[in-house]
Enzyme design. Sequence first.
Site, mmCIF file in Angstrom:
data_model
loop_
_atom_site.group_PDB
_atom_site.id
_atom_site.type_symbol
_atom_site.label_atom_id
_atom_site.label_comp_id
_atom_site.label_asym_id
_atom_site.label_seq_id
_atom_site.Cartn_x
_atom_site.Cartn_y
_atom_site.Cartn_z
ATOM 1 N N GLU A 1 -0.990 -8.946 0.532
ATOM 2 C CA GLU A 1 0.294 -8.577 -0.171
ATOM 3 C C GLU A 1 1.322 -8.211 0.921
ATOM 4 O O GLU A 1 2.570 -8.201 0.731
ATOM 5 C CB GLU A 1 0.184 -7.243 -0.865
ATOM 6 C CG GLU A 1 1.274 -6.610 -1.772
ATOM 7 C CD GLU A 1 0.993 -5.627 -2.768
ATOM 8 O OE1 GLU A 1 0.843 -5.743 -3.923
ATOM 9 O OE2 GLU A 1 0.873 -4.326 -2.076
ATOM 10 N N HIS B 1 -26.742 -15.445 0.421
ATOM 11 C CA HIS B 1 -27.649 -16.064 -0.878
ATOM 12 C C HIS B 1 -26.762 -16.453 -1.680
ATOM 13 O O HIS B 1 -27.003 -16.684 -3.091
ATOM 14 C CB HIS B 1 -28.570 -14.807 -1.225
ATOM 15 C CG HIS B 1 -29.937 -14.438 -0.095
ATOM 16 N ND1 HIS B 1 -30.651 -15.373 -0.021
ATOM 17 C CD2 HIS B 1 -29.587 -13.433 0.592
ATOM 18 C CE1 HIS B 1 -31.205 -14.529 1.068
ATOM 19 N NE2 HIS B 1 -30.614 -13.533 1.728
ATOM 20 N N LYS C 1 5.276 -8.513 -13.375
ATOM 21 C CA LYS C 1 5.319 -7.242 -14.136
ATOM 22 C C LYS C 1 6.390 -7.294 -15.259
ATOM 23 O O LYS C 1 6.223 -6.864 -16.379
ATOM 24 C CB LYS C 1 5.630 -6.066 -13.143
ATOM 25 C CG LYS C 1 4.451 -5.723 -12.194
ATOM 26 C CD LYS C 1 5.029 -4.515 -11.271
ATOM 27 C CE LYS C 1 4.352 -4.239 -10.043
ATOM 28 N NZ LYS C 1 4.793 -3.389 -9.367
HETATM 29 O O1 LIG Z 1 1.172 3.362 -6.487
HETATM 30 P P1 LIG Z 1 1.761 2.740 -7.461
HETATM 31 O O2 LIG Z 1 3.299 2.689 -7.444
HETATM 32 O O3 LIG Z 1 1.646 2.743 -8.805
HETATM 33 O O4 LIG Z 1 1.656 0.815 -7.228
HETATM 34 C C1 LIG Z 1 0.448 0.548 -7.132
HETATM 35 C C2 LIG Z 1 0.398 -0.823 -6.621
HETATM 36 O O5 LIG Z 1 1.370 -1.876 -7.221
HETATM 37 C C3 LIG Z 1 1.867 -2.534 -6.468
HETATM 38 O O6 LIG Z 1 3.486 -2.159 -6.252
HETATM 39 C C4 LIG Z 1 1.964 -3.972 -6.749
HETATM 40 O O7 LIG Z 1 2.193 -3.980 -8.102
HETATM 41 C C5 LIG Z 1 0.988 -2.316 -4.870
HETATM 42 O O8 LIG Z 1 2.060 -2.416 -3.676
HETATM 43 C C6 LIG Z 1 0.938 -1.048 -5.068
HETATM 44 O O9 LIG Z 1 -0.100 -0.151 -4.248
#
Ligand SMILES: O=P(O)(O)OC[C@H]1O[C@](O)(CO)[C@@H](O)[C@@H]1O
Length: 545
Positions: free
Chosen positions: A355, A386, A510
Amino acid sequence: MSIRQTGAWQALTQHSEQMRDVHLRELFERGARFDAFSRSGAGLTLDFSKQRIEQETLDQLLALAREAKVGDAIERLLTGKRVNRTEDRPALHTALRRPKGEEFRVEEQDVDADVHEVFDRMETIVGKLNAGQWRGASGTAIRSVVNLGVGGSDLGPLMVATALEDEFIDPHAREVHFASTIDGTQLAELLPKLDAAETLFIYSSKSFGTIDTSANADTALAWLGEHLDADMDEIKRHHFIGVSTKPDKMTEWGIDPDNQLLFWDWVGGRYSFWSAIGLPIAIRLGMDNFRRLLAGGHAMDRHFAETPLEENLPVLFALLGIWNTNFLDIETLAVLPYDGRLKHLPGYLQQLEMESNGKSSSNDGQRVDVDTCPILWGEIGPNGQHAFYQLLHQGTRTVACDFIAPIRRFEYVDSAAVRDSLARQHRLALANCFAQSRVLMLGDAAIDSSETPPPHKRYAGNQPSSTILFDSLTPETLGALVALYEHKVFVQGTIWDIDSFDQWGVELGKKIANETAGILESGQGSEQLDDSSRHLIDAVLRSGS
Ligand SMILES: O=P(O)(O)OC[C@H]1O[C@](O)(CO)[C@@H](O)[C@@H]1O
């Protein structure tokens, strides 16, 4: 100017032409390597003698680090400059690890005071929970805690608590469970085993806007509502703690301000277990051990800040990765701990590395003209042996490996007979760790035989690896180990000229998932989509589920 055009990069390109044909076996035949190619710091030893390098390689890589101004970059990171360029903010996870009382101000904020005020509140919450003084809506003491979070709000606490609770558990610790996935699998399995009256949820989300976590929180709330004779406000007040950078959103959702622990937008999600996101760690291990973890990270920060580049563990670790990725064209890195307690480390490092550095847009907005982050994966080493080590030994791909192991283990086990037997098991694990890196390096030559084996029994060797060895797995050594990887990632990002602290690549998925969820909920809109997606969605809609 692209890093590719620098004199150091060009010299390394030329040098790699000679090194590509040199087998690791040959490098070892030329003479001793361990002293020249290993370094120690903050309780860790990094043996990189099994990397495909010679002294000239190291010298040229260090020249590259100087040309990329890595020293300045380290200073900018640690003093709170806005190194996260696309989000225009510092990346100050290292500030969380500074000892209390060391003045540290960044852009008007008294970071030392703010950080330690939250840690003090966290300590109070942990004390109350583990003393059985935190009561649910029906007056029963809380016995189980469930962390609801995903990505950085899950992986770090899960990895650290799992790694250390064997030896460092707080004797009064509450049970802690983790639920992260949007599909509900973990809660579906877990909730029937828990008693609602005795269960507390940590709603853990930096943004307090991640649908994976809010969906799990909705299910948790529905379950509590069904089992408890109290109104929703009471339930939220007694059964939820929130950890976030967004107090308003927490309050709006119904988390009592007294149950809110804050951190700041300068803590990246994947760097956040050092903040109040580490609450599950502190519940399991106690606040003292949580502070020891911070101290271990800080020891590595100081090493990173104060050690010349040629002795600097994170810098060297980063440069070896650059060599493998950019000059030997090795596309993948396997992380192989020889200690079952580190079973979640590969998953944790996948987020940290991929990331952070899985990027193709440079800091000046151009497409990078060199490869960036390798594909990271891994597994507990002895189990991997294994499963996929076949490919490491006889496949067609070069894979770089990180072997990770403590020297001592199980000294804390009470029963002498079991302790001795387990200690032997750990020696067996170490024997396997050292044997595997040796065979990966030497291939057939690891065994003294005059006969040439048939092709299917041949081992090419020449797979490069590093080994990270430390005395024993403690909060301090684990803290230092994670900080080592964090700083490695930063140095590599500096050389690749990318922003290691944003994660725009996750946003579009998203957004489209939200739109798709709208279509699945309403049954409308699939006709605008591509043929494949439309058919998949229509199959679900036709099922009426
Ligand atoms: O803590 P949040 O804002 O719920 O985000 C969770 C995770 O989602 C992300 O933004 C990636 O979608 C990560 O960088 C982060 O750790």
